[in-house]
Structures are given as C-alpha cells and as structure tokens.
Motif scaffolding. Structure first.
Motif, PDB file in Angstrom:
ATOM      1  N   TYR A 152     -13.957   9.068   8.664  1.00 34.11           N
ATOM      2  CA  TYR A 152     -14.553   9.764   7.520  1.00 34.11           C
ATOM      3  C   TYR A 152     -14.141   9.146   6.184  1.00 34.11           C
ATOM      4  CZ  TYR A 152     -15.256  13.090  11.293  1.00 34.11           C
ATOM      5  OH  TYR A 152     -15.592  13.673  12.495  1.00 34.11           O
ATOM      6  N   GLY A 153     -14.034   7.832   6.145  1.00 34.95           N
ATOM      7  CA  GLY A 153     -13.756   7.159   4.884  1.00 34.95           C
ATOM      8  C   GLY A 153     -12.308   7.193   4.454  1.00 34.95           C
ATOM      9  N   ALA A 154     -11.389   7.352   5.398  1.00 38.70           N
ATOM     10  CA  ALA A 154      -9.960   7.373   5.060  1.00 38.70           C
ATOM     11  C   ALA A 154      -9.544   6.029   4.463  1.00 38.70           C
ATOM     12  CB  ALA A 154      -9.132   7.675   6.303  1.00 38.70           C
ATOM     13  N   VAL A 155      -8.783   6.081   3.373  1.00 33.75           N
ATOM     14  CA  VAL A 155      -8.266   4.868   2.751  1.00 33.75           C
ATOM     15  C   VAL A 155      -6.950   4.501   3.442  1.00 33.75           C
ATOM     16  CG1 VAL A 155      -7.518   3.800   0.587  1.00 33.75           C
ATOM     17  CG2 VAL A 155      -9.307   5.546   0.566  1.00 33.75           C
ATOM     18  N   GLN A 156      -6.860   3.254   3.894  1.00 29.88           N
ATOM     19  CA  GLN A 156      -5.691   2.815   4.653  1.00 29.88           C
ATOM     20  C   GLN A 156      -5.138   1.511   4.084  1.00 29.88           C
ATOM     21  OE1 GLN A 156      -7.214   2.734   8.701  1.00 29.88           O
ATOM     22  NE2 GLN A 156      -6.867   4.929   8.956  1.00 29.88           N
ATOM     23  N   ILE A 157      -3.870   1.266   4.345  1.00 34.28           N
ATOM     24  CA  ILE A 157      -3.164   0.113   3.797  1.00 34.28           C
ATOM     25  C   ILE A 157      -3.264  -1.069   4.760  1.00 34.28           C
ATOM     26  CG2 ILE A 157      -0.956  -0.701   2.881  1.00 34.28           C
ATOM     27  CD1 ILE A 157      -0.163   2.276   2.569  1.00 34.28           C
ATOM     28  N   THR A 158      -3.582  -2.239   4.223  1.00 31.50           N
ATOM     29  CA  THR A 158      -3.644  -3.447   5.033  1.00 31.50           C
ATOM     30  C   THR A 158      -2.274  -4.129   5.054  1.00 31.50           C
ATOM     31  OG1 THR A 158      -4.241  -4.878   3.184  1.00 31.50           O
ATOM     32  CG2 THR A 158      -6.047  -3.760   4.340  1.00 31.50           C
ATOM     33  N   ASN A 159      -2.177  -5.202   5.811  1.00 30.19           N
ATOM     34  CA  ASN A 159      -0.919  -5.953   5.869  1.00 30.19           C
ATOM     35  C   ASN A 159      -0.526  -6.509   4.501  1.00 30.19           C
ATOM     36  OD1 ASN A 159      -0.647  -5.495   8.616  1.00 30.19           O
ATOM     37  ND2 ASN A 159      -1.699  -7.387   9.190  1.00 30.19           N
ATOM     38  N   ILE A 160      -1.531  -6.937   3.723  1.00 26.17           N
ATOM     39  CA  ILE A 160      -1.245  -7.437   2.375  1.00 26.17           C
ATOM     40  C   ILE A 160      -0.726  -6.304   1.497  1.00 26.17           C
ATOM     41  CG2 ILE A 160      -2.240  -8.586   0.356  1.00 26.17           C
ATOM     42  CD1 ILE A 160      -4.407  -9.698   2.172  1.00 26.17           C
ATOM     43  N   GLY A 161      -1.320  -5.131   1.661  1.00 25.89           N
ATOM     44  CA  GLY A 161      -0.862  -3.975   0.893  1.00 25.89           C
ATOM     45  C   GLY A 161       0.568  -3.603   1.219  1.00 25.89           C
ATOM     46  N   VAL A 162       0.949  -3.746   2.472  1.00 26.18           N
ATOM     47  CA  VAL A 162       2.326  -3.463   2.888  1.00 26.18           C
ATOM     48  C   VAL A 162       3.298  -4.390   2.161  1.00 26.18           C
ATOM     49  CG1 VAL A 162       3.946  -3.503   4.820  1.00 26.18           C
ATOM     50  CG2 VAL A 162       1.665  -2.516   5.128  1.00 26.18           C
ATOM     51  N   GLU A 163       2.885  -5.644   1.965  1.00 27.15           N
ATOM     52  CA  GLU A 163       3.740  -6.609   1.265  1.00 27.15           C
ATOM     53  C   GLU A 163       3.992  -6.163  -0.173  1.00 27.15           C
ATOM     54  OE1 GLU A 163       4.981  -9.813   2.715  1.00 27.15           O
ATOM     55  OE2 GLU A 163       4.628  -8.339   4.309  1.00 27.15           O
ATOM     56  N   VAL A 164       2.964  -5.614  -0.812  1.00 29.55           N
ATOM     57  CA  VAL A 164       3.127  -5.091  -2.176  1.00 29.55           C
ATOM     58  C   VAL A 164       4.025  -3.856  -2.158  1.00 29.55           C
ATOM     59  CG1 VAL A 164       1.942  -4.082  -4.160  1.00 29.55           C
ATOM     60  CG2 VAL A 164       0.894  -5.984  -2.915  1.00 29.55           C
ATOM     61  N   LEU A 165       3.798  -2.983  -1.188  1.00 27.44           N
ATOM     62  CA  LEU A 165       4.580  -1.749  -1.083  1.00 27.44           C
ATOM     63  C   LEU A 165       6.064  -2.054  -0.887  1.00 27.44           C
ATOM     64  CD1 LEU A 165       4.423   1.334  -1.016  1.00 27.44           C
ATOM     65  CD2 LEU A 165       3.969   1.205   1.430  1.00 27.44           C
ATOM     66  N   LYS A 166       6.353  -3.121  -0.146  1.00 28.55           N
ATOM     67  CA  LYS A 166       7.744  -3.508   0.106  1.00 28.55           C
ATOM     68  C   LYS A 166       8.317  -4.391  -1.004  1.00 28.55           C
ATOM     69  CE  LYS A 166       7.564  -3.197   5.160  1.00 28.55           C
ATOM     70  NZ  LYS A 166       7.719  -3.936   6.445  1.00 28.55           N
ATOM     71  N   ASN A 167       7.533  -4.586  -2.056  1.00 24.63           N
ATOM     72  CA  ASN A 167       7.951  -5.363  -3.223  1.00 24.63           C
ATOM     73  C   ASN A 167       8.182  -6.843  -2.895  1.00 24.63           C
ATOM     74  OD1 ASN A 167       8.275  -5.087  -6.024  1.00 24.63           O
ATOM     75  ND2 ASN A 167      10.499  -5.198  -5.865  1.00 24.63           N
ATOM     76  N   LYS A 168       7.456  -7.339  -1.908  1.00 25.72           N
ATOM     77  CA  LYS A 168       7.582  -8.752  -1.532  1.00 25.72           C
ATOM     78  C   LYS A 168       6.625  -9.631  -2.334  1.00 25.72           C
ATOM     79  CE  LYS A 168       9.275  -8.003   3.175  1.00 25.72           C
ATOM     80  NZ  LYS A 168       9.045  -8.257   4.628  1.00 25.72           N
ATOM     81  N   VAL A 169       5.506  -9.057  -2.773  1.00 28.84           N
ATOM     82  CA  VAL A 169       4.550  -9.778  -3.618  1.00 28.84           C
ATOM     83  C   VAL A 169       4.099  -8.862  -4.743  1.00 28.84           C
ATOM     84  CG1 VAL A 169       3.704 -11.256  -1.757  1.00 28.84           C
ATOM     85  CG2 VAL A 169       2.582  -9.071  -2.184  1.00 28.84           C
ATOM     86  N   LYS A 170       3.627  -9.459  -5.836  1.00 33.16           N
ATOM     87  CA  LYS A 170       3.151  -8.695  -6.973  1.00 33.16           C
ATOM     88  C   LYS A 170       1.655  -8.433  -6.849  1.00 33.16           C
ATOM     89  CE  LYS A 170       6.582 -10.123 -10.398  1.00 33.16           C
ATOM     90  NZ  LYS A 170       6.780 -10.710 -11.758  1.00 33.16           N
ATOM     91  N   PHE A 171       1.204  -7.440  -7.600  1.00 32.39           N
ATOM     92  CA  PHE A 171      -0.230  -7.158  -7.664  1.00 32.39           C
ATOM     93  C   PHE A 171      -0.666  -7.223  -9.119  1.00 32.39           C
ATOM     94  CE2 PHE A 171      -3.769  -4.158  -8.301  1.00 32.39           C
ATOM     95  CZ  PHE A 171      -4.719  -4.798  -7.509  1.00 32.39           C
ATOM     96  N   LEU A 172      -1.598  -8.127  -9.412  1.00 34.14           N
ATOM     97  CA  LEU A 172      -2.159  -8.262 -10.749  1.00 34.14           C
ATOM     98  C   LEU A 172      -3.563  -7.679 -10.748  1.00 34.14           C
ATOM     99  CD1 LEU A 172      -1.074 -11.935 -11.582  1.00 34.14           C
ATOM    100  CD2 LEU A 172       0.129  -9.804 -12.108  1.00 34.14           C
ATOM    101  N   TYR A 173      -3.871  -6.904 -11.778  1.00 34.11           N
ATOM    102  CA  TYR A 173      -5.185  -6.269 -11.817  1.00 34.11           C
ATOM    103  C   TYR A 173      -5.886  -6.521 -13.145  1.00 34.11           C
ATOM    104  CZ  TYR A 173      -3.373  -2.406 -14.733  1.00 34.11           C
ATOM    105  OH  TYR A 173      -2.837  -1.655 -15.744  1.00 34.11           O
ATOM    106  N   LYS A 174      -7.196  -6.378 -13.108  1.00 37.22           N
ATOM    107  CA  LYS A 174      -8.018  -6.557 -14.299  1.00 37.22           C
ATOM    108  C   LYS A 174      -7.898  -5.340 -15.206  1.00 37.22           C
ATOM    109  CE  LYS A 174     -12.449  -6.590 -13.620  1.00 37.22           C
ATOM    110  NZ  LYS A 174     -13.796  -7.029 -13.208  1.00 37.22           N
ATOM    111  N   ASP A 175      -7.773  -5.592 -16.475  1.00 37.00           N
ATOM    112  CA  ASP A 175      -7.572  -4.512 -17.438  1.00 37.00           C
ATOM    113  C   ASP A 175      -8.647  -3.439 -17.300  1.00 37.00           C
ATOM    114  OD1 ASP A 175      -6.436  -3.104 -19.521  1.00 37.00           O
ATOM    115  OD2 ASP A 175      -7.516  -4.214 -21.071  1.00 37.00           O
ATOM    116  N   ILE A 176      -8.220  -2.186 -17.368  1.00 33.30           N
ATOM    117  CA  ILE A 176      -9.129  -1.048 -17.249  1.00 33.30           C
ATOM    118  C   ILE A 176      -9.153  -0.322 -18.590  1.00 33.30           C
ATOM    119  CG2 ILE A 176      -9.592   1.121 -16.045  1.00 33.30           C
ATOM    120  CD1 ILE A 176      -7.909  -0.024 -13.700  1.00 33.30           C
ATOM    121  N   PRO A 177     -10.245  -0.434 -19.342  1.00 36.11           N
ATOM    122  CA  PRO A 177     -10.309   0.223 -20.652  1.00 36.11           C
ATOM    123  C   PRO A 177     -10.132   1.729 -20.519  1.00 36.11           C
ATOM    124  CG  PRO A 177     -12.121  -1.322 -20.366  1.00 36.11           C
ATOM    125  CD  PRO A 177     -11.477  -1.155 -19.021  1.00 36.11           C
TER     126      PRO A 177
END
Length: 270
Positions: A152-177
């Motif tokens: 039913y459209g559940a949002v789930q974490i991928t392996n890459i997301g786990v790396e961010v959650l564990k602070n192993k890699v950074k996440f850069l995002y596009k500015d949101i006005p």
C-alpha cells in the motif's frame, strides 16, 4: 505535465492492479521511477534521460541544471531524521503518515498507533509539510528510499539509505524554497490575531513545552492546551496566576497542572 508523488502512487497502483503481464508492469514501473528521478534530479537532465535507455552520456550543457546548477546543501542530518522516522515506524507507512510523525502532528492515526510516544515524534517540526514532501522525493530520486506498492505504498529504506542513516555517507539535496514560516501560516486560521504583535519565538517555545509534557504523560498535545490558548499566552505574556486565568482555556484545574511551568517559560522569554 509535472507529476507529484501522489500522482505516481495512484498510477503505480493502477499498473499493479491491471491484468497486463509482468513484463509490461516492469516497464511501466521503471518508467515512473525515472520520471520521478528526472523531475527531482540536480544533474544534467540529458544524462538522466539517456540513462533510462541504459546509455551513458556527458553533460549536455544546455538543460536548466547545466546552465544554472542548483545549489546543493548538506542534508545528512535531515535525511537521518527522516530515515529514522521511517525505521522507527516499522517501514509500513506511506509518506503522509511519516511526515505527520516527524512534524509532531496530533493526527488520530498517530495517536492510535502510539507513534506520538516515539523518540522521532516531532523532531522535524521546524520544517513545513511541503519541505518534507520535497525532501522525501529527493531521497526517492537518489535511490535512498523506495516505495513498496505491494504494501500500500509503504516508504522503505534502501541499502544506500542505510549508509546515510549509519553516517557512512553524506546526503546532498537540492535547495527547497520556503514559501512562508509555517508557524505564521498556522496562525492565520485564527480570527482577530494581529500577526505583527505575535511573538512567534515564544509561541514555538510554548508548543515545544506542550509537546514535551504530552509525550511524558502519553497524551495528545491538544489536551494540555489548544493552539488558540498558546497564541493568547504568546500575545498577552501573563506574568502571574491571575493573568494566566484570564487566558481562554486556562481554568483552575489546568493552571494547577501546568500553569507554573508555562509561566516560567513565558517569563524567561518575554
């Protein structure tokens, strides 16, 4: 036409519920995945478009992202907050519920599920719903999240997301006005409020205090004091018990339970 995430969810469900073969469903799902990535990507749009056909390309130097590269911001901490919220709620819920939890909503579903007692409840209340919607879409576009349409459209974490959650890699995002301070937006639904005289910082402090008390007592925040009551407190800045009892929604019983601690906050910040 630019599609929003909700449009893609509806379209994906239509694909999954159709009588077509699995190969067709796979192609349509892949097309929607790339449409989302195309809309949200800060990279060269030509590269993203050709990647859909498994083709590798250099930057085109002609699209909007090449001509005017979007500003990228370190959103690692924000991503960890959102990923933690998804994880703590069991990865069973869609984006609307996740965003309600991280923003400290008093939605009935949150109370019924006990998610107002989670450590992540309200940790993103300083950002608007629109901000979190866009931020979540970018996590999806970069592949840090996925949507499980069989659940039913559940949002789930991928392996890459786990790396961010564990602070192993950074996440850069596009500015949101940001269109408008969310607290001011909330105030406009109340009549006879002079926004220019409202101490928004004090109101935020009172709402945070209310949330802290509600979490400790495992109660919906509105049962402590309603927003309209906190707005009056932030405007009038009561100095003592007598002043506090003149506030709508503050009676002798409520004052006995919460009056002194709210007075202390008001007197420290006014």
């Amino acid at each position: 036409m630019i599609y929003g995430l909700d449009d893609l969810v509806i379209r994906r469900r239509m694909i999954e519920q159709s009588d077509t073969d699995q190969e067709y469903k796979f192609r349509e799902n892949k097309r929607l995945d790339y449409l989302l990535s195309y809309c949200e990507t800060p990279e060269c749009r030509r590269k993203v478009l050709l990647a859909y056909f498994d083709d590798i390309s250099d930057n085109c130097n002609n699209c909007d992202n090449c001509i005017n590269p979007p500003k990228l911001i370190d959103g690692t901490v924000l991503a960890q907050k959102l990923l933690s919220t998804i994880y703590k709620t069991g990865q069973y819920f869609g984006q609307a519920h996740v965003i309600n939890v991280i923003r400290g909503s008093e939605d009935k579903k949150i109370i019924d599920k006990g998610h107002n007692n989670l450590s992540v409840y309200g940790i993103g209340k300083n950002k608007s719903k629109e901000f979190w919607q866009s931020f979540l879409r970018q996590l999806l576009a970069y592949g840090h999240l996925k949507i499980n349409f069989q659940k039913y459209g559940a949002v789930q974490i991928t392996n890459i997301g786990v790396e961010v959650l564990k602070n192993k890699v950074k996440f850069l995002y596009k500015d949101i006005p940001i269109k408008m301070n969310q607290e001011i937006t909330r105030l406009t639904k109340y009549k006879n409020i002079n926004l220019s005289n409202t101490n928004v910082d004090l109101l935020n402090a009172l709402r945070f205090l209310r949330l802290s008390i509600a979490k400790k007592q495992k109660l919906p925040a509105y049962t402590i004091f309603h927003d309209s009551t906190l707005i009056q407190m932030s405007e009038r800045k009561p100095r003592n018990k007598s002043d506090m009892l003149d506030i709508d929604g503050v009676g002798p019983i409520k004052f006995k339970k919460y009056g002194l601690i709210f007075l202390e906050t008001i007197n420290n910040l006014k």
